[in-house]
Design an enzyme around this catalytic site. Structure first.
Site, short mmCIF file in Angstrom:
data_model
loop_
_atom_site.label_atom_id
_atom_site.label_comp_id
_atom_site.label_asym_id
_atom_site.label_seq_id
_atom_site.Cartn_x
_atom_site.Cartn_y
_atom_site.Cartn_z
N LEU A 33 14.51 12.50 50.49
CA LEU A 33 14.95 11.47 49.51
C LEU A 33 15.51 11.95 48.56
O LEU A 33 16.86 11.91 47.94
CB LEU A 33 13.61 10.56 49.54
CG LEU A 33 13.36 9.35 50.09
CD1 LEU A 33 12.36 8.63 49.57
CD2 LEU A 33 14.17 8.32 50.82
N GLY A 34 14.99 13.69 48.22
CA GLY A 34 15.45 14.28 47.50
C GLY A 34 14.57 15.07 46.27
O GLY A 34 13.58 14.90 46.82
N GLY A 36 13.05 16.56 42.79
CA GLY A 36 12.78 15.83 41.33
C GLY A 36 12.77 17.46 40.61
O GLY A 36 12.45 18.38 40.90
N TYR A 38 9.36 18.18 39.60
CA TYR A 38 8.23 18.57 39.74
C TYR A 38 8.10 18.32 41.20
O TYR A 38 6.89 19.32 42.27
CB TYR A 38 7.48 17.86 39.13
CG TYR A 38 6.76 18.23 37.98
CD1 TYR A 38 5.91 19.38 37.95
CD2 TYR A 38 7.37 18.06 37.12
CE1 TYR A 38 5.22 19.91 36.46
CE2 TYR A 38 7.13 18.58 35.39
CZ TYR A 38 6.38 19.63 35.69
OH TYR A 38 6.00 20.42 34.25
N GLY A 39 8.80 17.61 42.85
CA GLY A 39 7.70 17.31 43.83
C GLY A 39 9.37 17.13 44.41
O GLY A 39 10.64 16.45 44.17
N LYS A 56 5.28 12.43 48.12
CA LYS A 56 5.98 13.71 46.74
C LYS A 56 5.43 14.96 47.18
O LYS A 56 3.51 14.89 46.79
CB LYS A 56 5.81 12.76 45.41
CG LYS A 56 6.77 14.03 45.23
CD LYS A 56 6.68 13.11 43.58
CE LYS A 56 7.76 13.82 41.75
NZ LYS A 56 7.52 12.72 40.95
N ASP A 151 12.36 9.68 31.17
CA ASP A 151 13.26 10.46 32.23
C ASP A 151 14.46 9.18 32.85
O ASP A 151 14.19 8.74 33.83
CB ASP A 151 12.85 11.14 33.29
CG ASP A 151 13.97 11.86 34.60
OD1 ASP A 151 15.50 12.05 34.26
OD2 ASP A 151 13.73 12.05 35.55
#
Length: 265
Positions: A33-34, A36, A38-39, A56, A151
């Site tokens: 999915l993407g 970030g 951290y994960g 995640k 964020d």
């Protein structure tokens, strides 16, 4: 510079879970999915409960440090503590190939980055402020729990039908007023652990929505948003205070009062 080199090297070494890979003998990877701070986030199918979830997994440059692993644990605890339908539900955690992970609710819908830049959605002033008002309610809930999201961006706000949801607590922190006041002098607004950090993010979120309805001309001289956007005085006033161009808002309640004047509710 050294920190950047470590980050670059770790990203090169990092491998993602593959499609159809089975994580911890239970979660089948549907797609990535993407990524970030951290994960890496994946859409997975929980073969035990027969349902879609988001998994995640902690990124390599974070899991090789004690502070990175600790921060991931804090993120899980914060998500577990939230009991509000505007945020994804936390399910369970685990480890796979020494990679810590946790799972949470999969939210149908699209984030506003997808809606604006992929789908070409355009938002009027009224529509933009109604959406921002819904996001403000979610920010206010976090602030009531002494949490600062830090964020607030278009990829982290999802439209699920008529419902607005907020995701990704990777940068969230517990608010300590004394620490927050001290950090204000540094003026790194997005990283402050103060309510104004989230309100600042909301201001930029609003600008993205409003610019979706703006036509950029070729060879156009760059101007400020105040000059480019044809919006009302009240809209400019709210955004200016969110971005701390004018006297900044101290709380979500103050923003809500001004937004009510604009959207009429």
């Amino acid at each position: 510079m050294f920190k950047r080199m470590i980050l670059f090297a770790s990203n090169k070494m990092e491998s993602r879970f593959q499609q159809n890979e089975i994580i911890a003998n239970r979660y089948q990877v549907v797609n990535h999915l993407g990524v970030g701070s951290y994960g890496n986030s994946y859409l997975v199918f929980d073969q035990l409960l027969q349902q879609k979830k988001v998994l995640k997994a902690l990124r390599i440059h974070k899991r090789i440090t004690k502070s990175g692993r600790k921060r991931f644990e804090i993120e899980k605890e914060l998500l577990q503590s939230i009991k509000h339908r505007g945020f994804p539900k936390y399910f369970e955690d685990g480890s796979y190939k020494d990679i810590p992970f946790y799972t949470m609710e999969y939210i149908e819908g699209k984030n506003f980055e997808q809606l604006i830049f992929q789908d070409g959605r355009q938002y009027t002033e009224l529509e933009a402020f109604k959406i921002a008002s819904d996001v403000l309610e979610l920010i206010n809930y976090l602030h009531e729990q002494q949490l600062i999201h830090r964020d607030i961006r278009i990829p982290n706000v999802i439209a699920n039908g008529s419902e607005i949801m907020l995701i990704d607590l990777g940068l969230a922190r517990k608010y300590d007023q004394d620490v927050g006041e001290h950090k204000k002098s540094k003026r790194n607004l997005r990283k402050e652990i103060t309510p104004q950090a989230d309100l600042y993010g909301l201001g930029h979120f609003l600008l993205f929505l409003l610019y979706s309805n703006y036509s950029f001309l070729k060879k156009q001289k760059e101007s400020s948003w105040e000059e480019e956007l044809e919006i009302s005085y009240q809209a400019k006033h709210i955004i200016s205070r969110l971005l701390q161009i004018e006297d900044c808002y101290e709380s979500c309640a103050q923003v809500k009062t001004d937004m009510k004047i604009l959207i009429g509710k």
